[in-house]
Design an enzyme around this catalytic site. Structure first.
Site: not given
Ligand SMILES: Nc1ncnc2c1ncn2[C@@H]1O[C@H](COP(=O)(O)OP(=O)(O)OP(=O)(O)O)[C@@H](O)[C@H]1O
Ligand SMILES: [Mg+2]
Length: 290
Positions: A187, A225, A230
């Site tokens: 996290k 991406d 991200n």
């Molecule tokens: N390891 C982490 N610690 C804290 N927050 C995280 C973590 N991983 C993801 N998040 C939160 O969750 C969000 C979505 O995660 P991620 O970017 O990995 O997925 P995504 O494929 O972009 O999903 P979505 O399509 O829902 O945006 C991130 O923008 C961030 O706010």
């Molecule tokens: Mg994302």
């Protein structure tokens, strides 16, 4: 969405999981699985499987359809509990916390293990625009039958693999464990770059990000991406998340992705902080140094 299914998690018994795994096994070769096949794959008698399936249907963990005969399939709900069950049994997670992000491609939430926070990322690729993915994602290989669950699983597998490879060398969250379409990882503190305003020295942060792009390229990986959504920024730390679409540097899309990643970041810093950088030059300097 996870909430609903997770709340049923505690009430599930061993034979419920066996039945769910039986449906899952049947879905390797067909979209809808007849009861007889579930019985064979689960090793449970037909009447027991019928009882379990109707119970699981009531919990929305399997979907039922009457065709020539009654058939079943798993949806993300059933897949979520199967994956979660494995991570619980591995001792990676012991209770669930709140939601961190829900979007098209993933559902991300916090969880706890022995009092410390863990992130669970449930992949959802294939949920929307299944056909588009079917056409464009090269990681499906030449397999003829696949479900949206399988696509989500492949995405999680890829993301986990890249995180494992990069962790310790690049600024990415530590991956803990992976099963099916679910990844457990560190996290992170902080916020998405898009949500913060960098008060002092945004140029320093831009350089940090570009250094990361260069470093991961040297390690043989392109994110694919990269954007302000991200990148997670805390007071003293910066991490890059969301790696399922990453490619190796010798992949046919690597150049295109690298250019786009650099452009996204440069454009964002130009718009928000009026910092002027030439993406083409950055691209060349990264590629030529390898
Ligand atoms: N390891 C982490 N610690 C804290 N927050 C995280 C973590 N991983 C993801 N998040 C939160 O969750 C969000 C979505 O995660 P991620 O970017 O990995 O997925 P995504 O494929 O972009 O999903 P979505 O399509 O829902 O945006 C991130 O923008 C961030 O706010
Ligand atoms: Mg994302």
């Amino acid at each position: 969405m996870v909430d609903r299914f997770i709340s049923e998690f505690g009430s599930l018994e061993k034979d419920d999981f066996r039945t769910l795994r039986g449906v899952e096994e049947g879905m390797k070769t067909r979209d809808w699985v007849p009861v007889g096949d579930v019985s064979i794959f689960s090793g449970l008698p037909v009447d027991e499987v019928e009882y379990r399936l109707s119970r699981l249907g009531g919990l929305d963990l399997v979907v039922r359809r009457s065709m020539d005969q009654v058939r079943f399939r798993l949806d993300f709900g059933g897949y979520d509990v199967l994956a979660l069950n494995v991570l619980v049994s591995r001792g990676v997670v012991d209770s669930l916390g709140g939601e961190l992000g829900v979007g098209k491609e993933a559902e991300v939430r916090s969880a706890l293990m022995g009092g410390s926070e863990v992130v669970l990322k449930f992949h959802r690729e294939g949920k929307v625009n299944f056909r588009g993915i079917r056409r464009s994602r090269d990681y499906l290989g030449d397999r003829e039958h696949f479900s949206k669950l399988y696509i989500a699983k492949l995405a999680a597998e890829r993301e986990y693999r890249f995180l494992k490879r990069l962790y310790g060398e690049a600024r990415v969250p530590e991956p803990y464990s992976w099963n099916r379409h679910l990844i457990a990882m560190e996290k992170l503190k902080g916020n998405e770059l898009s949500r913060v305003t960098l008060e002092n020295d945004p140029e320093f942060v831009l350089d940090l990000i570009l250094d990361e792009v260069e470093k991961t390229f040297k390690l043989g990986v392109v994110h694919g991406d990269l954007s302000e959504y991200n990148i997670i920024i805390a007071e003293d730390e910066l991490k890059i998340i969301d790696w399922p679409q990453a490619v190796e540097t010798d992949h046919q899309l690597a150049t295109k992705y690298l250019k786009r990643d650099i452009k996204n970041v440069v454009k964002y810093f130009k718009k928000k902080y009026k910092i002027d950088r030439n993406p083409e030059e950055i691209f060349k300097s990264i590629v030529n140094q390898k």
